[in-house]
Write an enzyme that holds these catalytic residues in place. Structure first.
Site, PDB file in Angstrom:
ATOM      1  N   ASP A 151      -5.490   2.777  -6.754  1.00  0.00           N
ATOM      2  CA  ASP A 151      -5.067   3.177  -5.409  1.00  0.00           C
ATOM      3  C   ASP A 151      -4.023   2.203  -4.877  1.00  0.00           C
ATOM      4  O   ASP A 151      -3.921   1.066  -5.338  1.00  0.00           O
ATOM      5  CB  ASP A 151      -6.268   3.222  -4.454  1.00  0.00           C
ATOM      6  CG  ASP A 151      -7.007   1.889  -4.363  1.00  0.00           C
ATOM      7  OD1 ASP A 151      -7.167   1.225  -5.409  1.00  0.00           O
ATOM      8  OD2 ASP A 151      -7.431   1.496  -3.250  1.00  0.00           O
ATOM      9  N   GLU A 152      -3.257   2.658  -3.898  1.00  0.00           N
ATOM     10  CA  GLU A 152      -2.345   1.816  -3.128  1.00  0.00           C
ATOM     11  C   GLU A 152      -1.509   0.870  -4.015  1.00  0.00           C
ATOM     12  O   GLU A 152      -1.552  -0.346  -3.866  1.00  0.00           O
ATOM     13  CB  GLU A 152      -3.142   1.027  -2.078  1.00  0.00           C
ATOM     14  CG  GLU A 152      -3.842   1.948  -1.093  1.00  0.00           C
ATOM     15  CD  GLU A 152      -4.668   1.263  -0.020  1.00  0.00           C
ATOM     16  OE1 GLU A 152      -4.777   1.836   1.093  1.00  0.00           O
ATOM     17  OE2 GLU A 152      -5.197   0.167  -0.275  1.00  0.00           O
ATOM     18  N   VAL A 153      -0.776   1.478  -4.924  1.00  0.00           N
ATOM     19  CA  VAL A 153       0.082   0.685  -5.827  1.00  0.00           C
ATOM     20  C   VAL A 153       1.398   0.407  -5.086  1.00  0.00           C
ATOM     21  O   VAL A 153       2.416   1.066  -5.289  1.00  0.00           O
ATOM     22  CB  VAL A 153       0.313   1.430  -7.166  1.00  0.00           C
ATOM     23  CG1 VAL A 153       1.059   0.539  -8.149  1.00  0.00           C
ATOM     24  CG2 VAL A 153      -1.021   1.858  -7.764  1.00  0.00           C
TER      25      VAL A 153
END
Length: 480
Positions: A151-153
């Site tokens: 997530d949230e790269v």
């Protein structure tokens, strides 16, 4: 509005251990409670409290000891004994702060100033991730499900190697993300062909059905769609899950929240907010077409927003919320019956931790109840206007302003009254803080108690201490 109860599928509780890792004895008491509440499994995010070995030993926490191998194994054994499976979560792309913060790993960042994102172009990065996965899988005998995060790269595509890669025709940031996750998932399947792989969905939300179909991820991973808001958009969420299904990923998961998603520094959990989130998820489940195979729901309890942010609410103040959320799923609404079940199981009179009173003397019903009560009391004191805005009261602004302090010209009679009031507040706070610390260290490492106090108490206490010290110095200049 009543919905059908949560459909078949697993109800997992997320244990976020990247902050405030519970002592082993407390962890066992929590697992005991989870089993009574009807939990099917634990989604365990170890981060730096996993006992990594060899070249990865530097990933282990230093502010408190990591769990030992024996402790990790005994936790799983106890969970299994209580009817729960354990699914570890190992971040493999974004939120790798606990890895990439170490100097020997700096060169594996996507950009130098983004500590969380792995450079997807370095084979060394994939080897690192696979070694982390190997050590975690091997310390979970019989494991058949693994969560690989992703997530949230942040800042993906901003590194120099990525910019060069993106100059080639047809290359996009979406493809860059998908190629790395596919590479990791395939590598896991090669070593453990039986492994079910779950991943967070957020980086795929904006992707078209065709992009997902062509990615190579279909058949490799099961997306877990997270939304922790009390006003979750039901139609949008249903549409996303249908899109994943149409792209060939029919096996999907939901992720809700029982704590750690209100604000980055929240101290006391609001149960209603999280119950509302679960009521919305029930509407989503009721609206899905038969083709979508909802495998279950992970009820997340974030302890930090990321490895380098402050602590969110500790587990004890969030247990009424967790119990209420689980009962909401089981009943299809937070009915009087659901409310009664929560208060009965935990031995309390209300589901909001700030309003609860004991209805049972047995602390065994509610592990950490005394700490929850003490935190609520201290938090109330810290947020009282008289204390939090002490420097803004009429007497301080009128007779002990920065102008007065700088020139050390004050009215001793009034400033001594200010001093007396500040000292009284400090003594009250100190007494409460010591009670909280004493109770907290039974359940958490000493470092957690210290961090919690520095986060919540020190910013309020420091101005009061400065005022008492400054008044002492000023009065010396005015009184013989």
């Amino acid at each position: 509005m009543k919905c059908d109860p949560w459909p078949k599928g697993k109800k997992l509780v997320h244990l976020d251990l990247k902050g405030a890792p519970p002592r082993v004895e407390y962890l066992r008491r929590l697992i005991e409670l989870f089993s009574q509440l009807g939990v099917d499994g634990l989604l365990v995010e170890y981060e730096d409290v996993f006992p990594y070995e060899g070249e990865l030993k530097l990933l282990q926490a230093t502010v408190q000891p990591a769990y030992s191998q024996e402790e990790v194994l005994s936790m799983q054994e106890f969970a299994r004994f209580k009817g729960m499976e354990v699914i570890p979560l190992v971040q493999t792309f974004g939120h790798m702060e606990f890895v990439l913060k170490h100097r020997p790993m700096w060169h594996l960042r996507e950009t130098s100033h983004c500590v969380g994102t792995l450079n997807p172009h370095r084979e060394e990065g994939v080897k690192l991730v696979m070694e982390m996965v190997r050590q975690v899988v091997e310390l979970h005998p019989g494991l058949d499900t693994l969560h690989i995060g992703a997530d949230e790269v942040y800042m993906l595509g901003e590194g120099e190697e990525s910019k060069l890669w993106l100059t080639s025709p047809g290359h996009t940031v979406e493809q860059l993300f998908l190629s790395h996750v596919t590479k990791v998932a395939k590598a896991i399947k090669e070593v453990w062909p039986h492994m079910t792989i779950i991943m967070w969905d957020d980086m795929m939300r904006g992707m078209s059905q065709d992009t997902l179909k062509a990615s190579g991820l279909v058949g490799l991973v099961q997306p877990m769609l997270w939304d922790y808001t009390p006003n979750l958009d039901v139609d949008k969420t249903v549409s996303l899950l249908q899109k994943y299904c149409s792209a060939g990923m029919a096996d999907v998961w939901a992720a809700s929240s029982f704590k750690g998603s209100t604000s980055v520094y929240t101290c006391v959990t609001c149960t209603q907010r999280h119950v509302d989130n679960h009521l919305q998820w029930l509407k989503v489940a009721a609206s899905l077409s038969p083709g979508v195979n909802l495998k279950g729901i992970a009820i997340t309890g974030w302890q930090r927003y990321d490895h380098l942010s402050v602590l969110c609410e500790l587990m004890p103040v969030a247990l009424p919320s967790l119990a209420a959320c689980l009962q909401t799923l089981l009943h299809g609404q937070f009915s009087a019956e659901a409310h009664s079940k929560v208060t009965e199981v935990l031995g309390i009179s209300a589901v909001e931790v700030e309003a609860m009173e004991r209805t049972s003397a047995a602390d065994s019903l509610f592990p950490g109840r005394r700490l929850a009560e003490l935190i609520v009391e201290l938090n109330s004191l810290l947020n009282s206007e008289d204390i939090r805005f002490f420097e803004s009261n009429m007497f301080v602004r009128g007779w002990f302003s920065p102008y007065h302090r700088q020139r050390r010209t004050v009215t001793p009679l009034i400033t001594m009254q200010i001093h007396s009031q500040a000292a009284t507040y400090l003594a009250m706070l100190q007494q409460k803080v010591e009670s909280v610390r004493e109770e907290m260290v039974h359940l958490y490492p000493e470092s957690t108690a210290q961090e919690w106090i520095e986060e919540h108490v020190s910013p309020v206490v420091a101005p009061l201490q400065r005022i008492t010290e400054d008044i002492g110095a000023c009065v010396k200049e005015m009184v013989p």
